[in-house]
Write a protein that holds these residues in place. Structure first.
Motif, short mmCIF file in Angstrom:
data_model
loop_
_atom_site.label_atom_id
_atom_site.label_comp_id
_atom_site.label_asym_id
_atom_site.label_seq_id
_atom_site.Cartn_x
_atom_site.Cartn_y
_atom_site.Cartn_z
N GLU A 215 -23.76 3.06 33.99
CA GLU A 215 -23.99 3.32 32.57
C GLU A 215 -23.22 4.56 32.10
O GLU A 215 -22.62 4.56 31.02
CB GLU A 215 -25.50 3.52 32.32
CG GLU A 215 -26.34 2.27 32.48
CD GLU A 215 -26.14 1.29 31.34
OE1 GLU A 215 -25.88 1.73 30.20
OE2 GLU A 215 -26.24 0.08 31.60
N ILE A 216 -23.24 5.60 32.91
CA ILE A 216 -22.55 6.83 32.54
C ILE A 216 -21.04 6.60 32.49
O ILE A 216 -20.35 7.07 31.57
CB ILE A 216 -22.90 7.96 33.53
CG1 ILE A 216 -24.39 8.25 33.51
CG2 ILE A 216 -22.10 9.22 33.21
CD1 ILE A 216 -24.95 8.59 32.16
N ALA A 217 -20.51 5.88 33.47
CA ALA A 217 -19.07 5.61 33.50
C ALA A 217 -18.63 4.85 32.26
O ALA A 217 -17.53 5.09 31.74
CB ALA A 217 -18.72 4.83 34.76
N ALA A 218 -19.48 3.97 31.76
CA ALA A 218 -19.14 3.19 30.58
C ALA A 218 -19.20 4.02 29.31
O ALA A 218 -18.63 3.63 28.28
CB ALA A 218 -20.09 2.00 30.46
N ARG A 219 -19.86 5.19 29.38
CA ARG A 219 -20.08 6.00 28.18
C ARG A 219 -19.34 7.32 28.21
O ARG A 219 -19.47 8.13 27.29
CB ARG A 219 -21.58 6.30 28.03
CG ARG A 219 -22.46 5.08 27.84
CD ARG A 219 -23.78 5.48 27.24
NE ARG A 219 -23.59 6.47 26.17
CZ ARG A 219 -23.14 6.18 24.96
NH1 ARG A 219 -22.81 4.94 24.66
NH2 ARG A 219 -22.99 7.13 24.05
N PRO B 249 -25.06 9.06 21.09
CA PRO B 249 -26.14 8.39 21.82
C PRO B 249 -25.85 6.90 21.96
O PRO B 249 -25.21 6.30 21.09
CB PRO B 249 -27.37 8.61 20.92
CG PRO B 249 -27.03 9.81 20.10
CD PRO B 249 -25.54 9.75 19.88
N PRO B 250 -26.27 6.27 23.06
CA PRO B 250 -26.03 4.85 23.25
C PRO B 250 -26.76 4.03 22.19
O PRO B 250 -27.74 4.48 21.60
CB PRO B 250 -26.59 4.57 24.65
CG PRO B 250 -27.59 5.66 24.89
CD PRO B 250 -27.05 6.86 24.18
N ALA B 251 -26.26 2.81 21.95
CA ALA B 251 -26.90 1.94 20.96
C ALA B 251 -28.33 1.62 21.35
O ALA B 251 -29.23 1.55 20.51
CB ALA B 251 -26.08 0.66 20.80
N THR B 252 -28.57 1.43 22.64
CA THR B 252 -29.91 1.22 23.18
C THR B 252 -29.99 1.94 24.52
O THR B 252 -28.97 2.25 25.14
CB THR B 252 -30.23 -0.27 23.38
OG1 THR B 252 -29.28 -0.84 24.30
CG2 THR B 252 -30.18 -1.03 22.07
#
Length: 233
Positions: free
Chosen positions: A195-199, A205-208
């Motif tokens: 998740e962190i690598a994708a962001r 903030p992430p969408a969800t």
């Protein structure tokens, strides 16, 4: 009183991201071989919420959207306690300070005296709620862990000075994000790393917020959406 090992404790985990736009790395340490929970594994700083954490006066709260998402599918009113626990655990396990210069009013709780003696008050406005996971049944300890991402630029002082850290984590180090999976990691840490690598290139903030929930009957992968508070008139 005997500890109820089947009880699920609220917990906070901190992912500190350094040089996110150039050579991103994250702060990790290794748990001891005799640790009851996840021995020998490399993990992010974190731990259970203490009873005193909800009374800690934060210099600044978390962003409102993060607070709303923390409240979803959760007992109400935990936001301050979770934020304080994240900052306290980061301090205890790494010696790094997430806070603002200032003095405390009134008595300082024992677990916070070292932090306060450095001349800072805890501040949660740089914490971003990005993941939540509940430990599966059958483990020696179970936690409802909230994972917070914080940019290393928000940390006070020398990012490489771990001299004030406790001995709970050894081999504290900044691990290049693309090499973190070479370490001996818990499964859930691998999931969070993805998740962190994708962001990493997006500071918003992430969408969800993913929620990895385990019950006696099933494992669920849910999404916490939260909602922005309406603007004040």
């Amino acid at each position: 009183m005997t500890e109820d090992k089947s009880a699920i404790r609220n917990a906070a985990t901190v992912i500190v991201l350094r040089d996110r736009l150039t050579e991103p790395s994250i702060l990790m340490g290794q748990r001891g071989a005799k640790a009851v929970f996840m021995p020998n594994k490399f993990v992010f700083p974190g731990g259970a919420v203490d009873a005193a954490d909800e009374e800690i006066p934060l210099a600044a709260p978390m962003p409102e959207l993060c607070r709303e998402r923390l409240n979803e599918k959760s007992e109400p009113g935990l936001q301050t306690a979770l934020a304080a626990a994240a900052i306290r655990e980061l301090w205890e396990e790494t010696g790094l300070i997430l806070g603002e210069p200032g003095t405390w009013s009134g008595a300082v709780p024992e677990d916070w005296q070292g932090f306060a003696s450095m001349g800072f008050r805890p501040s949660a406005d740089a914490l971003q709620f990005v993941f939540r996971a509940v430990t599966p049944p059958g483990r020696p300890r179970r936690f409802d862990a909230r994972f917070f991402l914080v940019d290393a630029n928000a940390i006070q002082g020398d990012l490489d000075d771990f001299s004030r850290a406790s001995d709970e984590l050894s081999h504290l180090q900044w691990v290049p994000l693309d090499r973190a999976r070479d370490l001996d990691l818990p499964f859930i840490t691998e999931v969070v790393l993805a998740e962190i690598a994708a962001r990493v290139s997006n500071p918003e903030p992430p969408a969800t917020v993913p929620l990895y929930l385990h019950t006696e009957e099933q494992s669920l992968f849910l999404q916490l959406k939260g909602y922005p508070m309406p603007d004040a008139d």
